[in-house]
Scaffold this motif. Structure first.
Motif, PDB file in Angstrom:
ATOM      1  N   ALA A 337      -2.804   7.635  -0.013  1.00 24.52           N
ATOM      2  CA  ALA A 337      -3.369   8.274   1.177  1.00 24.52           C
ATOM      3  C   ALA A 337      -3.861   7.227   2.172  1.00 24.52           C
ATOM      4  CB  ALA A 337      -4.514   9.205   0.776  1.00 24.52           C
ATOM      5  N   PHE A 338      -4.415   6.128   1.652  1.00 22.56           N
ATOM      6  CA  PHE A 338      -4.828   5.041   2.542  1.00 22.56           C
ATOM      7  C   PHE A 338      -3.610   4.400   3.213  1.00 22.56           C
ATOM      8  CE2 PHE A 338      -5.775   0.456   3.113  1.00 22.56           C
ATOM      9  CZ  PHE A 338      -6.752   0.580   4.090  1.00 22.56           C
ATOM     10  N   GLY A 339      -2.512   4.275   2.459  1.00 25.34           N
ATOM     11  CA  GLY A 339      -1.284   3.753   3.048  1.00 25.34           C
ATOM     12  C   GLY A 339      -0.751   4.656   4.147  1.00 25.34           C
ATOM     13  N   LEU A 340      -0.858   5.969   3.941  1.00 28.07           N
ATOM     14  CA  LEU A 340      -0.442   6.905   4.979  1.00 28.07           C
ATOM     15  C   LEU A 340      -1.377   6.849   6.184  1.00 28.07           C
ATOM     16  CD1 LEU A 340       0.556   9.972   2.780  1.00 28.07           C
ATOM     17  CD2 LEU A 340       2.075   8.360   3.942  1.00 28.07           C
ATOM     18  N   LYS A 407       0.922  -3.832  -4.920  1.00 29.15           N
ATOM     19  CA  LYS A 407       0.133  -2.860  -4.162  1.00 29.15           C
ATOM     20  C   LYS A 407       0.083  -3.231  -2.680  1.00 29.15           C
ATOM     21  CE  LYS A 407      -4.321  -3.062  -4.114  1.00 29.15           C
ATOM     22  NZ  LYS A 407      -5.759  -3.021  -4.492  1.00 29.15           N
ATOM     23  N   THR A 408      -0.134  -4.502  -2.392  1.00 27.59           N
ATOM     24  CA  THR A 408      -0.177  -4.945  -0.995  1.00 27.59           C
ATOM     25  C   THR A 408       1.168  -4.741  -0.309  1.00 27.59           C
ATOM     26  OG1 THR A 408      -1.839  -6.608  -1.581  1.00 27.59           O
ATOM     27  CG2 THR A 408      -0.689  -6.887   0.517  1.00 27.59           C
ATOM     28  N   SER A 409       2.250  -5.041  -1.030  1.00 30.27           N
ATOM     29  CA  SER A 409       3.587  -4.850  -0.462  1.00 30.27           C
ATOM     30  C   SER A 409       3.854  -3.376  -0.179  1.00 30.27           C
ATOM     31  CB  SER A 409       4.647  -5.401  -1.418  1.00 30.27           C
ATOM     32  OG  SER A 409       4.442  -6.780  -1.667  1.00 30.27           O
ATOM     33  N   ALA A 410       3.399  -2.499  -1.076  1.00 28.46           N
ATOM     34  CA  ALA A 410       3.588  -1.062  -0.869  1.00 28.46           C
ATOM     35  C   ALA A 410       2.831  -0.584   0.363  1.00 28.46           C
ATOM     36  CB  ALA A 410       3.136  -0.294  -2.110  1.00 28.46           C
ATOM     37  N   LEU A 411       1.613  -1.078   0.547  1.00 29.47           N
ATOM     38  CA  LEU A 411       0.837  -0.696   1.726  1.00 29.47           C
ATOM     39  C   LEU A 411       1.500  -1.196   3.010  1.00 29.47           C
ATOM     40  CD1 LEU A 411      -2.822  -1.307   0.481  1.00 29.47           C
ATOM     41  CD2 LEU A 411      -1.650   0.883   0.778  1.00 29.47           C
ATOM     42  N   LEU A 413       4.718  -1.603   3.419  1.00 24.43           N
ATOM     43  CA  LEU A 413       5.870  -0.724   3.646  1.00 24.43           C
ATOM     44  C   LEU A 413       5.439   0.596   4.280  1.00 24.43           C
ATOM     45  CD1 LEU A 413       8.151  -1.093   0.489  1.00 24.43           C
ATOM     46  CD2 LEU A 413       8.641  -1.798   2.829  1.00 24.43           C
ATOM     47  N   PHE A 414       4.369   1.181   3.750  1.00 26.19           N
ATOM     48  CA  PHE A 414       3.862   2.426   4.319  1.00 26.19           C
ATOM     49  C   PHE A 414       3.517   2.233   5.794  1.00 26.19           C
ATOM     50  CE2 PHE A 414       2.500   5.529   0.827  1.00 26.19           C
ATOM     51  CZ  PHE A 414       3.525   5.129  -0.013  1.00 26.19           C
ATOM     52  N   SER A 415       2.930   1.085   6.104  1.00 27.61           N
ATOM     53  CA  SER A 415       2.533   0.818   7.491  1.00 27.61           C
ATOM     54  C   SER A 415       3.748   0.655   8.390  1.00 27.61           C
ATOM     55  CB  SER A 415       1.662  -0.437   7.555  1.00 27.61           C
ATOM     56  OG  SER A 415       0.521  -0.309   6.733  1.00 27.61           O
ATOM     57  N   LEU A 416       4.740  -0.118   7.937  1.00 29.55           N
ATOM     58  CA  LEU A 416       5.921  -0.368   8.758  1.00 29.55           C
ATOM     59  C   LEU A 416       6.680   0.915   9.076  1.00 29.55           C
ATOM     60  CD1 LEU A 416       7.369  -3.646   7.168  1.00 29.55           C
ATOM     61  CD2 LEU A 416       6.178  -3.397   9.357  1.00 29.55           C
ATOM     62  N   LEU A 417       6.666   1.858   8.152  1.00 27.73           N
ATOM     63  CA  LEU A 417       7.384   3.111   8.380  1.00 27.73           C
ATOM     64  C   LEU A 417       6.764   3.941   9.500  1.00 27.73           C
ATOM     65  CD1 LEU A 417       8.200   4.168   4.713  1.00 27.73           C
ATOM     66  CD2 LEU A 417       9.857   3.734   6.530  1.00 27.73           C
ATOM     67  N   GLY A 418       5.568   3.585   9.937  1.00 26.93           N
ATOM     68  CA  GLY A 418       4.955   4.313  11.043  1.00 26.93           C
ATOM     69  C   GLY A 418       5.704   4.135  12.354  1.00 26.93           C
TER      70      GLY A 418
END
Length: 463
Positions: A337-340, A407-411, A413-418
């Motif tokens: 949810a934080f990544g989103l 975990k950092t890489s996943a966050l 990725l979530f950010s870049l998809l914005g």
């Protein structure tokens, strides 16, 4: 859902209501709003009705556990009972489906109102503003999901049937209702519309981009009539006969005009017209629909499983495992949810870059680049899953939790998809508005048809 005992595998079935209602509701609401003759305007009555339904649906979902308890679900405390609560689950599913229907009722007229108020040259800017406000809503929503302290701030919302997670949901939903009502009031007050006159509604029906078959027939009949003219003068008998025929036709048609119009505007008739008149689409719309369908075929799995992926693949948790595995899964979901939330921040920033980019390199190229970014990010999630699993398996003791680098890489990725998400939310609707701007109306219908390209891959995914 899982706090009510609903199995995780049922999530796809519950989410299936979204594409079904989107397939039926948005095109119908689009047509009805195009032809609405209310003194309050064409779009605002539907926006009002949809927002009221959203508030009711959100309330049902948030209080489903309490309502189920009142209707006869188990009296065991929610902290110890882990079985299925049938009545609460039924209320939750009903409210969730009602929420999907209400969202589809609002989205089409809201997009169409935006196209009505902005000129053809302002479509990109207007949709960018729309996208930025969506980002604000997402930030607020995911902030609520990332925080697990709502039940501490509003302890009175917890009951015997509603524990911490349920209390968090209640509080977040009630605050969302307040925000929604405020935004709805601002929109209804400041977005002034000119009521549609009856003759304008008839012209709109004939000139809408998808329903212009009648206009073609009218042009053909006019051409045949013009053939009876010779050197600019009409034969008197021909004119007299035509006049008598028109008078007879008008007298006969006025008696059942309302019945015919009601039949033509019914849900079944609207869907049949849309599906059978796809050949009347503006030439560029076919490409827009195809690319839109393929784009959302990749987005929907992300929206459905993003937080679950973080909980299972990155944090190696299990919602049905032991205490440590359940905790790891919950931590992963909150981290997702934080990544989103970060995704929504980038979404808001990217919305202001769309118009300059479209002016610089063109809307089509911007959209194409965004799709390649989505492909690269989705591929990266698969690679991260492999790396995370290898790191987890290589440990002598399988310590539940997330590797910091993964975990950092996943966050990230979530950010870049914005960024590509902001383009997906904006550019296709701008292109659609531009393609249908010269058709004499029909923005609501065009937006509804574009939604068909969104829900088609959604139905395929959820089934």
């Amino acid at each position: 859902m899982q706090t009510l005992g609903i199995d995780h595998a049922m999530a796809s079935f519950i989410w299936l209501c979204g594409p079904i209602t989107g397939f039926v509701v948005q095109p119908c609401v689009g047509v009805w709003s195009d032809k609405c003759r209310s003194k309050y305007g064409r779009r605002r009555p539907f926006i009002l009705a949809g927002c009221v339904l959203i508030c009711a649906a959100v309330t049902l979902v948030g209080f489903s556990a309490d309502l189920g308890y009142m209707l006869g679900d188990t009296t065991e405390h929610c902290s110890t009972y882990k079985g299925l609560r049938y009545r609460a689950a039924f209320i939750f599913i009903f409210g969730f489906w009602m929420l999907d229907l209400a969202n589809n009722t609002v989205q089409g007229p809201a997009r169409a109102l935006l196209a009505d108020l902005s000129g053809p040259d302002q479509c990109n800017s207007a949709n960018a503003i729309f996208c930025s406000w969506m980002a604000v809503g997402n930030v607020l929503g995911f902030s609520a999901g990332a925080s697990g302290n709502w039940h501490k701030w509003f302890p009175f919302l917890m009951t015997r049937a509603c524990c911490e997670a349920c209390g968090n949901l209640k509080a977040a939903f009630l605050i969302a209702v307040v925000f929604l009502l405020f935004c709805m009031a601002v929109t209804l007050y400041f977005a002034e519309e000119i009521p549609l006159e009856p003759k304008d509604a008839q012209q709109l029906s004939d000139s809408a981009p998808l329903l212009n078959g009648s206009r073609d027939d009218h042009d053909a009949s006019s051409e045949q009539t013009n053939r009876g003219l010779s050197n600019g003068h009409a034969d008197a008998n021909h004119v007299s006969a035509n006049s008598r025929a028109e008078d007879f036709t008008d007298a006969g048609s006025n008696s059942n005009k309302d019945d015919v119009e009601a039949f033509n505007d019914g849900p079944g008739a609207v869907l049949v017209k849309i599906l059978t008149s796809m050949r009347h689409l503006p030439p560029g719309m076919y490409s827009v629909l195809l690319v839109m369908a393929l784009t959302w075929l990749s987005w929907f799995p992300f929206f459905l499983f993003d937080t679950d992926w973080m909980g299972r693949e990155v944090y190696h948790g299990d919602p049905k495992g032991n205490a440590s595995e359940r905790k790891a899964y919950d931590d992963g979901v909150r981290e997702g949810a934080f990544g989103l939330l970060l995704n929504s921040v980038v979404l808001g920033i990217g919305s202001f870059l769309i118009d300059p980019l479209c002016r610089m390199i063109g809307a089509r190229l911007v959209w194409a680049i965004s799709n390649f970014i989505v492909f690269a990010c989705m591929l990266a999630t698969t690679i991260l899953s492999w790396i995370s699993y290898d790191l987890y398996s290589s440990k002598l003791q399988h310590i539940v939790g997330a590797d910091k680098t993964v975990k950092t890489s996943a966050l990230i990725l979530f950010s870049l998809l914005g960024l590509p998400l902001s383009i997906t939310y904006s550019v296709p609707f701008s292109v659609t508005a531009e393609l249908t701007a010269g058709t004499g109306g029909g923005q609501g219908l065009a937006t509804g048809v574009l939604n068909l390209a969104i829900v088609a891959p959604q139905v395929d995914l959820y089934t």
